[in-house]
Design an enzyme around this catalytic site. Structure first.
Site, short mmCIF file in Angstrom:
data_model
loop_
_atom_site.label_atom_id
_atom_site.label_comp_id
_atom_site.label_asym_id
_atom_site.label_seq_id
_atom_site.Cartn_x
_atom_site.Cartn_y
_atom_site.Cartn_z
N MET B 1 0.85 -1.20 0.00
CA MET B 1 0.00 0.00 0.00
C MET B 1 0.88 1.25 0.00
O MET B 1 1.12 1.83 -1.03
CB MET B 1 -0.93 -0.04 1.20
CG MET B 1 -2.10 0.81 0.95
SD MET B 1 -3.60 0.74 1.87
CE MET B 1 -3.60 -0.33 3.13
N CYS B 2 1.42 1.64 1.13
CA CYS B 2 2.30 2.82 1.30
C CYS B 2 1.51 4.13 1.36
O CYS B 2 0.46 4.27 0.76
CB CYS B 2 3.35 2.98 0.21
SG CYS B 2 4.52 1.63 0.16
N GLY B 3 2.05 5.06 2.11
CA GLY B 3 1.45 6.38 2.21
C GLY B 3 2.47 7.45 1.86
O GLY B 3 3.66 7.29 2.15
N ARG B 32 -1.32 2.94 6.26
CA ARG B 32 -0.92 2.59 4.89
C ARG B 32 0.51 2.06 4.83
O ARG B 32 0.90 1.52 3.79
CB ARG B 32 -1.02 3.82 3.97
CG ARG B 32 -2.40 4.41 3.85
CD ARG B 32 -2.45 5.43 2.73
NE ARG B 32 -2.18 4.82 1.45
CZ ARG B 32 -3.11 4.31 0.65
NH1 ARG B 32 -4.37 4.38 0.97
NH2 ARG B 32 -2.76 3.75 -0.50
#
Lengths: 227, 298
Positions: B1-3, B32
């Site tokens: 995901m990652c933010g 995230r």
């Protein structure tokens, strides 16, 4: 009017409270304050209540809605009204990707713009977007109606089944097997009704209708190698 | 995901609060990306000096005499400001190349996180709130900054797999998504003589931009060609000395929200990351278009 403050109470309590409302509830109006972009607000409702969300939301607002009217006084993140069954969802601002995806019924109104994949795999929902929509909208849309008062992005209606698409502005490109179609009186009547329900003053005669050419391999196996 | 979060200040009175605002935004994106976090911050420029941010897992030993050792080796004054596993070296501009060569001799195990006039990159494994606390990001001031919270998919959870990645002097890249042609592209870039340290896909994206700019492209042109040459999903945010840029792949399934007021331009993977910014209710909020390069400059 019941007010629910998402700064004072958590999301699970909000949704549980809304789920507890039965069809004959007398608490029919709910006002949600401080949504602050939270995900999954007012998901899975199944009662004829009116829910107003005062602000912008994150993912999956008003998903799986039945009977309820949800009005967001802001913009929504991805997947608004995903898999809606009935009722009405009105977004005053913009919607992110896959608005109304897989929706079976009800009406989704987006007063701003919707981004990519609006109405992807829609199965009976009606969607009216006052602004523009992004690419790959109505991909594999099976039934229902998508009305766009502005412009549509690339690959509109790719691999379309029986959904009807109406666009007033330009279409950047049509997806595989999606074609322009004749606007007959019954289509104009249906479009007029939807525009009225969605509070749009756009003139129905300014729209173009698009639909499936029914030539893709799932309609005609002789075309299996064509795409 | 990652933010991803990014904040570019137009209003100078907010500059002392940059670290605080970015930390708030970063921590909101913990869901995230709880694996690792990092931040690139563009602070004050000191004339005739460059900053080199270095990282060591053993800072207690590596950093204690580093400034003195480096000064002795290259014959100019060098100062050092340690922050946990990272340290910022302040080096006279005309000695930066000799300093970097000397550093490779003196401390071969040190990793260079960033180099430039204003950029400092800090990144580590751990929850975003812990990482921000270790480096005291809240107290940092600056003109603009970019943060990243990582949920690893393509390579191991390590310090060097965390974002931002340096792409050149005062430049960095953060990424949400996954590149599918990073192995073949890594081979090609290594063949071109580009140094790539890890098996991470984003490092290949960063190395690709570095290579393009070495070939004479501007950052904007390099980002444009990335849309052709990189296969996979990406929302990239790039930092430059005087601003930041945003580009999303043509499919654009990785989220992005932007907000602009008279005081700032802000980026968030989700609107949640932006809700504490001043005047957000009156901000112009929109989703950046796919396959479109955006830039904001001072």
């Amino acid at each position: 009017m019941q007010t629910f403050d998402l700064e004072q109470n958590d999301l699970r309590t909000l949704n549980a409270t809304l789920h507890a409302q039965k069809t004959n509830t007398n608490q029919t109006a709910w006002n949600i304050i401080n949504p602050r972009g939270s995900h999954a607000i007012a998901v899975g409702l199944d009662a004829p209540i009116e829910v107003t969300v005062n602000g912008s939301t994150g993912y999956y607002c008003a998903g799986m809605n039945q009977q309820a009217t949800v009005n967001v006084k802001g913009s929504v993140g991805p997947g608004v009204a995903e898999n809606m069954m009935s009722g009405t969802v009105i977004i005053d601002g913009d919607a992110s990707q896959y608005a109304g995806a897989t929706g079976h019924g009800g009406l989704l109104v987006i007063k701003g713009n919707a981004s990519s994949r609006c109405g992807i795999s829609m199965k009976g929902i009606d969607i009216v977007v006052h602004g523009n929509i992004g690419h790959m909208s109505a991909f594999m849309a099976q039934s229902g109606t998508l009305v766009v008062c502005g412009d549509a992005g690339e690959a509109l209606g790719d691999s379309l089944y029986e959904a009807q698409l109406f666009v007033r502005g330009s279409v950047k490109s049509l997806g595989a097997d999606c074609i322009e179609k004749e606007m007959r009186p019954e289509h104009l009547a249906h479009l007029t009704e939807l525009l009225t329900q969605a509070g749009s003053d756009a003139k129905p005669e300014e729209f173009t209708r698009y639909g499936s050419a029914r030539q893709l391999y799932n309609f005609d196996v002789d075309n299996a190698g064509a795409y | 995901m990652c933010g991803i979060v990014g904040l570019f200040l137009k209003d100078k009175t907010l500059e002392p609060h940059l670290g605080e605002m970015l930390t708030e935004m970063l921590v909101t994106m913990t869901d995230r990306g709880p694996d690792s976090a990092g931040i690139a911050i563009y602070g004050n420029e000191v004339n005739t000096q460059k900053k080199l941010t270095v990282q060591s897992d053993n800072g207690t030993e590596d950093f204690v005499t580093l400034a003195a050792d480096l000064s002795a080796a290259i014959g100019v004054d060098v100062s050092l400001n340690r922050k946990d596993t990272h340290a910022v070296l302040h080096i006279p501009s005309n000695s930066i190349d000799t300093a970097r060569s000397a550093l490779r001799e003196l401390r071969p195990e040190l990793r260079v996180m960033s180099a430039g006039d204003t950029i400092e990159i800090y990144k580590e494994v751990g929850l975003p709130s812990d990482v921000a606390a270790r480096f005291d990001v809240r107290k940092m001031s600056g003109t603009h900054g970019i943060g990243h919270t990582r949920m690893a998919t393509e390579s191991a959870v390590t310090t060097m797999g965390a974002h931002p990645f340096s792409t050149g002097p005062d430049q960095c890249l953060v990424h949400n998504g996954s590149l599918s042609n990073h192995n073949s592209l890594r081979r090609e870039l290594r063949h071109e003589g580009i140094h790539i340290e890890t098996e991470n896909d984003t490092e290949v994206g960063a190395a690709y931009l570095t290579w393009k700019m070495q070939q004479g492209s501007t950052l904007g042109e390099a980002l444009d060609s990335s849309l052709e040459d990189l296969d996979g999903f990406f929302t990239f945010v790039v930092g430059t000395k005087d601003g930041f840029g945003v580009v999303r792949d043509p499919i654009a399934c990785k989220p992005a929200v932007m907000a602009e007021t008279d005081q700032y331009v802000a980026f968030g993977s989700e609107y949640r990351a932006l809700v504490n910014l001043p005047g957000i209710d009156q901000a112009r909020v929109w989703e950046p278009e796919p396959a479109t390069v955006y830039f904001w400059n001072h």
